[in-house]
Write a protein that holds these residues in place. Structure first.
Motif, mmCIF file in Angstrom:
data_model
loop_
_atom_site.group_PDB
_atom_site.id
_atom_site.type_symbol
_atom_site.label_atom_id
_atom_site.label_comp_id
_atom_site.label_asym_id
_atom_site.label_seq_id
_atom_site.Cartn_x
_atom_site.Cartn_y
_atom_site.Cartn_z
ATOM 1 N N ALA A 161 10.768 75.102 33.321
ATOM 2 C CA ALA A 161 10.027 75.935 32.371
ATOM 3 C C ALA A 161 9.736 77.299 32.975
ATOM 4 N N ASN A 162 9.412 77.311 34.270
ATOM 5 C CA ASN A 162 9.107 78.579 34.934
ATOM 6 C C ASN A 162 10.347 79.423 35.167
ATOM 7 N N SER A 199 13.487 78.308 30.916
ATOM 8 C CA SER A 199 12.752 78.540 29.670
ATOM 9 C C SER A 199 12.088 77.249 29.226
ATOM 10 N N LEU A 200 11.169 77.388 28.309
ATOM 11 C CA LEU A 200 10.482 76.222 27.765
ATOM 12 C C LEU A 200 11.474 75.341 27.006
ATOM 13 N N CYS A 233 2.868 73.196 29.741
ATOM 14 C CA CYS A 233 3.665 74.387 30.033
ATOM 15 C C CYS A 233 3.574 75.433 28.917
ATOM 16 N N PHE A 234 3.267 74.983 27.720
ATOM 17 C CA PHE A 234 3.180 75.922 26.601
ATOM 18 C C PHE A 234 1.877 76.727 26.609
ATOM 19 N N SER A 248 1.738 80.592 27.068
ATOM 20 C CA SER A 248 3.087 81.143 27.036
ATOM 21 C C SER A 248 3.338 81.794 25.685
ATOM 22 N N ASN A 249 4.401 82.560 25.635
ATOM 23 C CA ASN A 249 4.749 83.165 24.358
ATOM 24 C C ASN A 249 5.804 82.320 23.673
ATOM 25 N N ASN A 250 5.455 81.102 23.334
ATOM 26 C CA ASN A 250 6.455 80.254 22.717
ATOM 27 C C ASN A 250 6.692 80.695 21.281
ATOM 28 N N CYS A 263 -3.339 75.015 23.831
ATOM 29 C CA CYS A 263 -2.189 75.830 23.434
ATOM 30 C C CYS A 263 -2.526 76.765 22.281
ATOM 31 N N ASN A 323 5.474 88.220 32.695
ATOM 32 C CA ASN A 323 5.433 87.658 31.359
ATOM 33 C C ASN A 323 5.089 88.748 30.341
ATOM 34 N N SER A 375 3.570 89.439 27.500
ATOM 35 C CA SER A 375 2.646 88.885 26.513
ATOM 36 C C SER A 375 2.687 89.765 25.271
#
Length: 620
Positions: free
Chosen positions: A45-46, A49-50, A74-75, A78-80, A114, A370, A372
């Motif tokens: 994930a790091n 990617s997710l 992990c989410f 994050s910018n999922n 999340c 990241n 954001s």
DNA sequence: CTAGGGTTAG
């Protein structure tokens, strides 16, 4: 073997490195080792990617609840992309696979985390759905763990969430001090100090955090005397207690008390010093801020650097901000984070320096920072202000978590680049996605109409804003509309709109209308503006001067003479307008009617040809 | 659960 692989995994730096290790796991038959799976998810994930991590999870044979929880975790932050894989799809996957895995308390707390900071209607509903799942799966009543997570979630939504939070609180069989603290904080955030204090007084036991929350809450509500009393009375203070009180004073602009308290601190905390730095910065005293900053030496944190950098930006010292950022990178003790970069990117937009901006964008990519949502917003703005609208568009298209500011930034960027139709199309696209435009967005979209002379569209939007979205127009909205109407010739409607406002017209509006007189030579409008201004501001020198000048420019010499006469008799004098311009390394300052600069008239001519409306900004 | 830094318009 297992330990060897784990060590390799944790040290992966590149995608290739990771893939080699992944292959080793297959070769050694460790694919179904759940401990390895957990690490595999975090690392991929790091590094990749997710989505990749999720695929690792989905293709494993018998993932346990920890694997799923790790994936959901992990989410967080994050910018999922909510439209493809998201924490909810992980949760669904967990319940629908062949070997159903039951969620536990951690699953729900991670899921709630999340969505807590997205602060949209959507996330409140997602939270309620998660709440429903909690109920369905059977509330774990052995502790306050899940209940607190729900309370915390609902408490982030202000008055929207209070009702749900209360319901959870009432239904909780086991409450702990955290449950009470969360409720107190929530009521304080909603401005209901009375209820918060009532809870504080009736709770079974208090912790330091309880007292600190009360201090912070009182400070947020402007009640510093009360906060001070609580601070003095509390049985046991920790460092945070001091920080809470100091930043309370600073929020209310009381630097004196903040400094005095900092002096009294047994050991001056980094947080308090940093807060005082930004206190100095907010009143423009960058010298004192820098002195404090320098005195902190190696105790500085990223936040300290950020406070100092944004202090320079507040004072428009953009070059200093950028050089401090370079110093920070060279110093190497603190790694710039995404907030540092938001600041320096915005410094670049103010400088309009594409060269610097590109360098920062490169820095972000190189250091895998990241991007954001706010950083993306700043990048869009920066590229647009530096003239590179194509890069703005490309950033915009790459962002998967767009907020209202993202859309607003893109709309106004397109507008200032003359792509007004495109700006409106984008606005409509946003509305079609169910995102509600706010007051700022309407300023952006109305000024797009203004730039493009889109009278019809402007009128429709203005009506939509009031009726469809129930947004009360502010002076800036009226300003856009009146300017739009007046410049494109619908002078009667411009007057009618000015009349219909329940706000006092400001200098910008009068300036707009006066400019329209100049352009259209309309005598009806001239009568109107003259009468209104003289009625409302009979002795405001700025208006009088403008009207006098206007009178002569439309050939009403008698009026002009009369006004000038009256002003002299009343002893009214206009403060000379002043502006400055940078040519090369020199800043030239101009005072109205000052003829000492040889090049003054040339520059004025140049400026006027660049922007016919410039005088509106500098002369009022 | 409590403390310090950030993005849009005019």
């Amino acid at each position: 073997m297992e330990h060897e692989i784990l060590r390799l995994l944790q040290n992966c730096k590149t995608i290739n490195h990771f893939k080699q290790t992944h292959l080793q796991i297959f070769i050694n038959g460790l694919k179904n080792n759940n401990f390895i799976l957990q690490t595999l998810i975090i690392v991929s994930a790091n590094i990749i990617s997710l989505n990749y991590a999720f695929n690792v999870l989905r293709t494993s044979n018998s993932p346990d609840v920890i694997a799923y929880n790790t994936m959901i975790k992990c989410f967080i932050g994050s910018n999922n992309n909510p439209t493809t894989y998201n924490p909810i799809s992980v949760y669904k996957q967990m319940k629908t696979r062949e070997f159903v895995v039951s969620p536990n308390s951690f699953t729900f707390t991670f899921l709630l985390k999340c969505f807590e900071n997205l602060n949209m209607n959507l996330s409140l509903n997602v939270g309620r759905m998660i709440h429903g799942e909690v109920m369905k799966m059977g509330f774990d009543v052995s502790s306050a763990f899940v209940g607190n997570a729900l309370l915390n979630f609902y408490s982030k939504f202000g008055s929207e969430g209070v009702g749900y939070a209360c319901k959870v609180f009432d239904e909780m069989l086991v409450r702990d001090v955290v449950s009470w603290n969360t409720m107190i904080g929530m009521y304080m955030d909603c401005g209901d100090v009375g209820l918060a204090i009532k809870l504080f007084e009736s709770m079974p036991e208090r912790s330091v955090v309880t007292w600190n929350s009360v201090i912070t809450g009182l400070a947020k509500n402007g009640k510093m005397e009360h906060a001070r009393k609580v601070f003095d009375e509390m049985p046991k203070r920790n460092e945070v207690s001091w920080n809470c009180l100091i930043s309370g004073y600073l929020k209310l602009g009381d630097l004196g008390n903040a400094e005095a308290l900092l002096d009294k601190m047994p050991v001056k905390s980094v947080v308090a010093c940093t807060a005082v730095i930004s206190g100095y910065a907010s009143i423009g005293d960058v010298e004192s801020a820098r002195k404090m900053f320098d005195s902190m030496g190696s105790k500085r944190t990223v936040v300290t650097w950020n406070a100092m950098i944004s202090g320079y930006i507040n004072k428009s010292m953009f070059d200093e901000a950028l050089s401090l950022f370079r110093l920070m990178s060279v110093d190497g003790k603190c790694k710039p984070d995404h907030i540092t970069l938001i600041s320096v990117v915005s410094a670049c937009s103010h400088l309009g320096s594409l060269e610097n901006g590109k360098w920062i964008a490169f820095y972000i990519n190189k250091n895998k920072i990241n991007v954001s949502t706010p950083l993306g917003n700043a990048l869009i703005d920066m590229f647009a202000k530096c003239g590179d609208i194509e890069s703005s568009k490309s950033i915009f298209n790459q962002m998967c978590n767009k907020c209202i500011i993202t859309w607003t930034t893109m709309v106004s960027s397109l507008a200032v680049h003359g792509m007004c139709k495109e700006a409106l199309t984008l606005f409509n696209k946003m509305c079609a996605q169910g995102i509600k435009p706010d007051d700022v967005m309407f300023i952006a979209v109305l000024s797009a109409c203004n730039h493009g002379g889109l009278v019809k569209e402007g009128k429709t939007l203005f009506n939509q804003m009031i009726h469809k979205y129930a947004i009360k127009p502010q002076i800036a909205h009226y300003g856009c509309m009146i300017d739009l109407l007046a410049r494109f010739g619908d002078l009667d409607e411009a007057i009618r709109l000015t009349e219909s406002m329940d706000l006092e017209p400001n200098a910008v509006i009068w300036g707009t209308l006066i400019a329209a007189c100049k352009v259209h030579g309309n005598s009806k409008l001239f009568e109107y503006v003259t009468k209104k201004v003289l009625d409302q501001e009979p002795s405001n020198p700025s208006y009088l001067t403008s009207i006098t000048n206007l009178s002569s420019s439309v050939g009403r010499w008698e009026d002009a003479l009369r006004f000038r006469q009256e002003m002299r008799e009343e002893g009214i004098e206009k403060v000379p307008g002043c502006s400055s311009i940078q040519i090369g390394d020199n800043v030239h300052e101009f005072v109205a009617r000052d003829t000492s600069h040889m090049q003054r008239s040339d520059i004025y001519e140049m400026l006027e040809s660049l922007n016919g409306h410039l005088w509106l900004q500098s002369d009022f």
